[in-house]
Scaffold this active site. Structure first.
Site, PDB file in Angstrom:
ATOM      1  N   HIS A 231       0.834  -1.204   0.000  1.00  0.00           N
ATOM      2  CA  HIS A 231       0.000   0.000   0.000  1.00  0.00           C
ATOM      3  C   HIS A 231       0.875   1.263   0.000  1.00  0.00           C
ATOM      4  CE1 HIS A 231      -3.726   2.282   1.162  1.00  0.00           C
ATOM      5  NE2 HIS A 231      -2.826   3.108   1.655  1.00  0.00           N
ATOM      6  N   GLU A 232       1.786   1.325   0.951  1.00  0.00           N
ATOM      7  CA  GLU A 232       2.626   2.532   1.053  1.00  0.00           C
ATOM      8  C   GLU A 232       3.570   2.626  -0.143  1.00  0.00           C
ATOM      9  OE1 GLU A 232       1.687   4.745   3.115  1.00  0.00           O
ATOM     10  OE2 GLU A 232       0.382   3.436   4.307  1.00  0.00           O
TER      11      GLU A 232
ATOM     12  N   HIS B 186       1.781   4.469  -2.732  1.00  0.00           N
ATOM     13  CA  HIS B 186       1.908   5.921  -2.499  1.00  0.00           C
ATOM     14  C   HIS B 186       3.317   6.376  -2.895  1.00  0.00           C
ATOM     15  CE1 HIS B 186      -1.870   6.768  -0.481  1.00  0.00           C
ATOM     16  NE2 HIS B 186      -1.664   5.897   0.487  1.00  0.00           N
TER      17      HIS B 186
ATOM     18  N   GLU C 256      -4.667   7.765  -2.913  1.00  0.00           N
ATOM     19  CA  GLU C 256      -5.156   6.486  -2.412  1.00  0.00           C
ATOM     20  C   GLU C 256      -5.401   5.513  -3.571  1.00  0.00           C
ATOM     21  OE1 GLU C 256      -4.832   6.266   0.692  1.00  0.00           O
ATOM     22  OE2 GLU C 256      -5.835   4.383   1.157  1.00  0.00           O
TER      23      GLU C 256
HETATM   24 ZN    ZN Z   1      -3.137   5.204   1.889  1.00  0.00          ZN
END
Ligand code: ZN
Length: 505
Positions: free
Chosen positions: A269-270, A273, A299
């Protein structure tokens, strides 16, 4: 009298100072969350406040205001897509907002947030929403003031939503949730009735921290996050991403030694980003354009790599042998298919951050509906905890046993009340719309995952999303990238296909 381009040059110079101060404050924040000794907190808070104040003063200075006025004619002569026009547009929007809030309101807000945070911690300790209520009432009162000062036409929450999703309106978000509700609520009921069909046992064994960090680094590296010279991965209590330039993007993760999913998927997830940050054009690194389009679009990129890629069969055909080499005892006998199923288990849960792909947006919808009902005068904050429980019963079929796992779970309402959560759903919906377009343009995209080929998808997002930085708002960016306005179709189609197959519906 200096020309438009000289004035623009001066504006860029001033903005570079603001951006530099903001980046320095982010570095202090990164250090606070990862490396700083505990006792450093008080002094660190002061240092960050000083940097924030100086950056705010510089950004809202009369010179910036005068330049923005003087540059109107110059701006009108520039192509809309140009960096110069984008910089002036974004600066003007931020400047008007920042200067509209009277300093005493900013001070009262910041005090209410500090007190709100303390009251929230006490309320969590007591597992009792009533302890938090007076602070939340104060915060809500101030948010009403903010909406009136900033100004709105159709709904007061429009003024707050704009901070997260520039240019979007509450009515649009409501339309999105109406469509999600119609499909997701019955789908969840059908899946919950068959929850035993998927077993997540293999992910719930003992997985020590160190090798989990190795696995997390390998996963982030596999999707193309540069950990060697342009990024880092560290531990923190709450995983997050920060960056100081495309050449220095930092992500964090947290480890649960009894649950393999936590760190691995937080890292993906990160890293999603982080790929956005590493993909921003270097020429924006001292510019107000050196940022993502919106919280929701940021996101969309993290969810892409965490869920759409990271929870796909193809990814696990490629990555399970690697993970098995790190955890031979735990994963030696686990097949790709059973691991793929294990990381896609759907179940009703109380806590948003633990929710799966199917139920997640119901958690967001509950918060959105409650915030809107309060702003519409249909719900009193006194009744918020009970309304929360009722919505959980309706949508997820479960009732939180106490406020700690109910209305008190998120930190967001200590810093504000209203439209805080919509970005998560904008993220899910835009993610699948962008992904569907990438698949349409690159037909063998998904087949490449099993061979560890993620560059085509990463580069597509790079061209269509990352390359524009903060130049366009979320709605405009999605439309430019996919040729149509934001729509729930791709997201709902993906959820129905994937989980219908997994749960035999
Ligand atoms: Zn996030």
């Amino acid at each position: 009298m200096s020309s438009g381009s000289e004035k623009y040059g001066r504006l860029e110079e001033l903005l570079a100072e603001v951006v530099g101060l903001r980046r320095a404050a982010s570095l202090l924040h990164w250090d606070q969350q990862t490396m700083m000794p505990k006792a450093g907190a008080a002094a660190r808070g002061n240092h960050m406040a000083v940097l924030g104040k100086v950056a705010h003063e510089k950004f809202t200075s009369p010179e910036v205001g005068k330049l923005l006025e003087d540059l109107r004619a110059h701006e009108a002569s520039l192509p809309y897509d140009s960096d110069e026009a984008g910089t002036i547009r974004v600066t003007r929007r931020g400047y008007e907002k920042a200067t509209r809030l009277p300093p005493d309101l900013v001070v009262r807000l910041s005090r209410a947030n500090t007190e709100g945070f303390a009251a929230w911690l006490q309320a969590r300790e007591a597992k009792d929403y009533k302890v938090f209520l007076p602070a939340l009432e104060r915060i809500y009162g101030l948010m009403r003031e903010v909406t009136d000062v900033i100004g709105w036409r159709d709904h007061p929450l429009d003024a707050l939503l704009d901070n997260f999703e520039p240019g979007m309106k509450i009515a649009e978000i409501e339309g999105v949730f109406d469509e999600l509700r119609t499909t997701l609520v019955p789908l969840c009921k059908a899946i919950f009735a068959r929850t035993g069909a998927v077993d997540d046992g293999p992910t719930r064994l003992r997985y020590p921290c160190e090798p989990q960090m190795t696995a997390s680094r390998e996963a982030a590296r596999a999707i193309g996050f540069d950990l060697e010279t342009r990024g880092r991965l560290d531990l923190s209590v709450h995983p997050f991403t920060t960056s100081f330039s495309p050449d220095d993007a930092r992500i964090t993760t947290k480890v649960d030694e009894d649950f393999l999913v936590t760190s691995l998927f937080a890292s993906l997830h990160e890293a999603g980003h982080g790929l956005y940050e590493q993909g921003l054009p270097t020429r924006f690194q001292q510019s107000v354009l050196g940022d993502g389009a919106s919280a929701g679009l940021h996101e969309s990129q993290s969810l892409l790599w965490e869920n759409v890629v990271g929870r796909s069969r193809g990814f696990w055909e490629f990555f399970l042998p690697r993970l098995r080499a790190i955890f031979p005892a735990q994963l030696g006998g686990v097949s790709t298919e059973s691991f793929y199923r294990a990381v896609n288990k759907v179940q009703p849960s109380f806590i948003r951050v633990d929710a799966d792909e199917v139920t997640y947006n119901l958690h967001v919808m509950i918060r959105f509906e409650l915030e809107k009902a309060v702003f519409d005068g249909e719900l009193s904050l006194k009744d918020l905890a009970e309304a929360w429980r009722a919505k959980f019963r309706d949508y997820l079929g479960i009732t939180p046993p106490d406020d700690l796992v109910g209305v008190l779970q998120d930190i967001h309402w200590t810093g504000g009340f209203g439209a805080c959560f919509a970005s998560y759903t904008v993220g899910h919906v835009s993610c699948l719309q962008l992904y569907e377009e990438a698949v349409r343009e690159i037909p063998d995209l998904e087949a490449g995952f099993a061979r560890g080929e993620f560059a085509p998808l990463r580069e597509w997002m790079g061209r269509k999303v990352h390359a524009h930085g903060h130049k366009y708002g979320p709605r405009e960016l999605v439309e430019r990238a996919t040729g149509r306005p934001l729509t729930t179709g791709p997201y709902l189609g993906y959820i129905k296909r994937k989980f219908g197959e997994l749960y035999g519906l």
